[in-house]
Scaffold this active site. Structure first.
Site: not given
Length: 316
Positions: A214, A44, A127, A145
């Site tokens: 969407c 990460e 994060y 993110d």
């Protein structure tokens, strides 16, 4: 005649995204069932602002070289900086070395699972802390993110791009998570993968999207009103810093100032500024003899007649 308003969906189809992820997700080494929390933490940190293709080979080497935090803590900061290579933003490497030391001394080589404890570790931000809690420990926490923010902006709000990050992002993303913990962790990874591989910033491929609803598509895929300027690299202070660090990584020990001067001749003032910033960030040290070295490779403790002075760029 008034145009009918398109109502944005209030959720993202969990089953559709999770099913797609299980079939189409990239085979990344830090997603295997045998990976440890420490190895996930390393991945990460490396993946921040760096593409997967550049991270993967370096991460594989680090897993072998530093399988536990104490192994990295026993190495010098210079060793870690050399191993970091050209991943970019080398302060991440320095902070990761500090983090390893804390994990070894305070947590007996274990990575804590609690977000609050993770946030106290060097180099671990909002994060990264939640990504570790989610992907290493299977917790139902929002992992937000750039990719996730983009998917939510489009699918839920009908916007082509997300605005500036805010505290609202965590609240909003948590509301989208399914209640089942084990499903929520997969969904978090799936949202990230969707943004990284399909719902990309510049060339989204809506034909491959698993979502049937969407808001952005329903609204006709309106263009973004956010103007983003491309990041220039050539000729920047960041490039100059990279050249100076490269000299020290390859040298294997302290070097004379002339070696750094020759590494960046296009702008002496910029070179001085870059060197000063590297010293300020703790990535480079100046020895009592006036040589320059990577962090941890300067004068050993107790050596040198006087404490090394901090380099001050010449006035030009």
């Amino acid at each position: 005649m008034r145009t009918a308003q398109v109502e944005a969906p209030r959720h993202i189809e969990v089953n559709a995204v999770v099913t797609w992820y299980r079939q189409a997700a990239r085979d990344l080494p830090w997603r295997t069932t045998t990976v440890t929390p420490w190895q996930i933490l390393m991945s990460e940190v490396m993946l921040q602002q760096t593409p997967v293709a550049r991270v993967e080979p370096v991460w594989r080497e680090w897993v072998v070289r530093w399988p536990v935090p104490s192994a990295m803590a026993a190495s010098s900061p210079a060793d870690v900086l050399r191993a970091w290579g050209t991943l970019g933003y080398p302060r991440r490497a320095l902070r990761l070395h500090e983090c390893a030391g804390v994990l070894a001394a305070r947590y007996h080589d274990e990575v804590p699972a609690e977000v609050d404890l993770l946030l106290d570790l060097p180099g671990i931000g909002a994060y990264t802390a939640r990504a570790i809690a989610c992907f290493a420990y299977g917790q139902r926490v929002p992992v937000v993110d750039t990719n996730v923010r983009r998917v939510v902006a489009r699918a839920v709000h009908g916007r082509a791009a997300a605005g500036n990050p805010s505290a609202r992002d965590l609240v909003e993303t948590e509301a989208l998570l399914p209640r089942r913990v084990e499903l929520a962790t997969v969904f978090s990874a799936a949202l990230m993968e969707l943004g990284a591989t399909v719902c990309t910033a510049r060339t989204p491929d809506c034909t491959r999207c698993p979502l049937t609803s969407c808001a952005w598509v329903a609204a006709g895929r309106p263009a973004s009103d956010i103007v983003r300027r491309g990041q220039k690299y050539d000729g920047t202070d960041r490039q100059a810093r990279g050249r100076l660090l490269e000299v020290l990584r390859l040298a294997g020990g302290p070097v004379e100032r002339i070696c750094l001067d020759l590494a960046w001749t296009r702008d002496p003032g910029q070179r001085d500024r870059a060197l000063d910033s590297l010293l300020t960030d703790g990535l480079v040290e100046q020895t009592a003899a006036g040589l320059f070295a990577l962090a941890g490779e300067g004068d050993p403790p107790g050596e040198g007649d006087t404490a090394p002075e901090r380099h001050i760029p010449e006035q030009r």
